[in-house]
Design a protein around this motif. Structure first.
Motif, mmCIF file in Angstrom:
data_model
loop_
_atom_site.group_PDB
_atom_site.id
_atom_site.type_symbol
_atom_site.label_atom_id
_atom_site.label_comp_id
_atom_site.label_asym_id
_atom_site.label_seq_id
_atom_site.Cartn_x
_atom_site.Cartn_y
_atom_site.Cartn_z
ATOM 1 N N ASP A 7 0.848 -1.185 0.000
ATOM 2 C CA ASP A 7 0.000 0.000 0.000
ATOM 3 C C ASP A 7 0.888 1.242 0.000
ATOM 4 N N PHE A 30 5.420 -0.023 3.880
ATOM 5 C CA PHE A 30 4.567 0.609 2.869
ATOM 6 C C PHE A 30 5.420 1.358 1.855
ATOM 7 N N ASP A 52 -2.993 5.147 -1.092
ATOM 8 C CA ASP A 52 -4.039 4.344 -0.451
ATOM 9 C C ASP A 52 -4.501 4.968 0.863
ATOM 10 N N LEU A 124 -5.436 0.348 6.771
ATOM 11 C CA LEU A 124 -5.194 -0.210 5.437
ATOM 12 C C LEU A 124 -5.667 -1.657 5.351
ATOM 13 N N ASN A 128 -8.443 -2.776 2.647
ATOM 14 C CA ASN A 128 -8.190 -3.896 1.731
ATOM 15 C C ASN A 128 -9.226 -4.998 1.892
#
Length: 142
Positions: A7, A30, A52, A124, A128
């Motif tokens: 991400d 990340f 993201d 995140l 997701n």
């Protein structure tokens, strides 16, 4: 997103030392991008490769973080990107305003890096999981 793809987190702060600190904490887990002001943040967010998640300072020259967040949330291309405010503005009215303009979390400075990492990772993971759920629903409805 496939399992091998990281991400991307956009770090937005006009203080160079904060950008370096947060980037160092996140870059192994990340993909990270850095913007030093609101205009640069919007340019990155509206690009063909938006982040993201956005970590957003409030007090910046030209355009404050609240305005940046409001603009992101008003645009179809970026309204889905979660924004976490990271700021020294700690009054209740400031925190309330952060949520009112579309922020999903509010982290106060000085930054506790393990807390920041936990919140970014959790958000995140949730994003997701929601995307995977929607993809599965779309496949089932075909």
């Amino acid at each position: 997103m496939n399992e091998n793809q990281k991400d991307t987190v956009l770090i937005v702060d006009d203080t160079r030392s904060i950008c370096i600190l947060v980037n160092a904490a996140l870059k192994n887990t990340f993909n990270t991008q850095i913007a030093n002001d609101g205009e640069e943040a919007l340019k990155i967010a509206f690009s063909d490769n938006p982040p993201d998640l956005i970590l957003l300072d409030v007090m910046m020259p030209k355009m404050d973080g609240y305005e940046v967040c409001a603009r992101l949330k008003a645009d179809q291309r970026t309204k889905h990107i979660p924004v976490i405010f990271v700021t020294a503005k700690t009054q209740f009215a400031d925190i309330k305003k952060g949520f009112e303009v579309g922020g999903i979390d509010y982290i106060m400075k000085p930054i506790n890096l393990p807390d920041l990492m936990t919140r970014v990772t959790a958000r995140l993971n949730l994003e997701n999981a929601m995307k995977a759920n929607q993809d599965l629903r779309n496949k089932l409805n075909k």
